[in-house]
Scaffold this motif. Structure first.
Motif, PDB file in Angstrom:
ATOM      1  N   GLN A  39       7.700   9.071  -1.664  1.00  0.00           N
ATOM      2  CA  GLN A  39       6.467   8.528  -1.123  1.00  0.00           C
ATOM      3  C   GLN A  39       5.735   7.777  -2.239  1.00  0.00           C
ATOM      4  OE1 GLN A  39       3.323  11.265   0.072  1.00  0.00           O
ATOM      5  NE2 GLN A  39       2.745   9.920   1.756  1.00  0.00           N
ATOM      6  N   GLY A  43       2.293   4.795   0.367  1.00  0.00           N
ATOM      7  CA  GLY A  43       2.142   5.830   1.374  1.00  0.00           C
ATOM      8  C   GLY A  43       3.343   6.096   2.256  1.00  0.00           C
TER       9      GLY A  43
ATOM     10  N   VAL B  88      -3.652  13.185   6.413  1.00  0.00           N
ATOM     11  CA  VAL B  88      -2.917  11.932   6.531  1.00  0.00           C
ATOM     12  C   VAL B  88      -1.822  12.141   7.573  1.00  0.00           C
ATOM     13  CG1 VAL B  88      -1.569  10.165   5.357  1.00  0.00           C
ATOM     14  CG2 VAL B  88      -3.367  11.388   4.110  1.00  0.00           C
ATOM     15  N   SER B 107       3.493   3.883   7.628  1.00  0.00           N
ATOM     16  CA  SER B 107       2.751   3.887   6.372  1.00  0.00           C
ATOM     17  C   SER B 107       1.583   4.871   6.370  1.00  0.00           C
ATOM     18  CB  SER B 107       2.252   2.487   6.043  1.00  0.00           C
ATOM     19  OG  SER B 107       1.475   1.999   7.111  1.00  0.00           O
ATOM     20  N   GLN B 110      -4.921   7.614   7.367  1.00  0.00           N
ATOM     21  CA  GLN B 110      -5.775   8.579   6.677  1.00  0.00           C
ATOM     22  C   GLN B 110      -7.005   8.832   7.533  1.00  0.00           C
ATOM     23  OE1 GLN B 110      -6.102   7.945   2.454  1.00  0.00           O
ATOM     24  NE2 GLN B 110      -8.078   8.961   2.347  1.00  0.00           N
TER      25      GLN B 110
END
Lengths: 114, 114
Positions: A39, A43, B88, B107, B110
């Motif tokens: 990761q 992200g 997340v 991706s 959050q």
């Protein structure tokens, strides 16, 4: 119960050092699969490698190598000559045949300093 | 190739508000799933789907709903957001859902619940 332990929460190295990320697992299955995911700071988790429980051969891919040892229930990941771009969180994961799910470890944050 | 697309990337909610996290994939994958990532806990499976019209609970499903009306889309709904849902969130897909397959991740989103 199935479990994956990545005891190293954070590792910091200087560029060009070698670094090993540890992964220890617990399972009652005779057939299982182990994975490593990366990761990066962006992200998104990216698949690195998959090994099955019958294949204990070590694997090397460029600067990356993986050491799978059933006797110690470990699947460690080594980066040779680390680079700043290797900075990321690395996750080890174990397949659970009973549930058909992946069990992830807690992750190891690797920081490679220039 | 777009792969797995998640929206939004960031979201702030007040306690009690509802919202939907979107996930879409263009790889014709049958299996889609939602994970949450919390510090020190790795990734935990919330809900998953093995095909359109089929969904099931993962490890931490409480407070979340999902539906799968098309192969491409797998939205995650928070019915009444709570601070414990600050995390997340990752959507992931694979071709058939076989536990041996590698996962493709979005991706991430959050989410902060105040």
């Amino acid at each position: 119960a199935q479990k994956v332990t990545q005891a190293q929460t954070e590792i910091s190295v200087v560029e060009k050092e070698d670094v090993t990320l540890d992964c220890v697992y617990e399972t009652r299955d005779t057939t299982y699969y182990l994975f490593w995911y990366k990761q990066p700071p962006s992200g998104e988790l990216v698949f690195l490698i998959r090994r099955n429980s019958f294949d204990e051969q070590n694997e090397i891919s460029g600067r990356y190598s993986w050491n799978f040892q059933k006797s110690t229930s470990s699947f460690n990941f080594t980066i040779t000559a680390s680079q700043v771009v290797d900075s990321a969180v690395y996750f080890c994961a174990l397949s659970d045949d009973n549930t058909g799910k992946l069990i992830f470890g807690q992750g190891t944050t690797l920081q490679v300093k220039p | 190739n777009a792969g797995v697309t998640q929206t939004p990337k960031f979201q702030v909610l007040k306690t009690g508000q509802s919202m939907t996290l979107q996930c879409a994939q263009d790889m014709n994958h049958e299996y889609m799933s939602w994970y949450r990532q919390d510090p020190g806990m790795g990734l935990r499976l919330i809900h998953y789907s093995v095909g359109a019209g089929i969904t099931d609970q993962g490890e931490v499903p409480n407070g979340y709903n999902v539906s799968r009306s098309t192969t491409e889309d797998f939205p995650l709904r928070l019915l009444s957001a709570a601070p414990s849902q600050t995390s997340v969130y990752f959507c992931a897909s694979s071709y058939s859902g076989d536990v041996r397959e590698k996962l493709f991740f979005g991706s991430g989103t959050q989410l902060s619940v105040l």
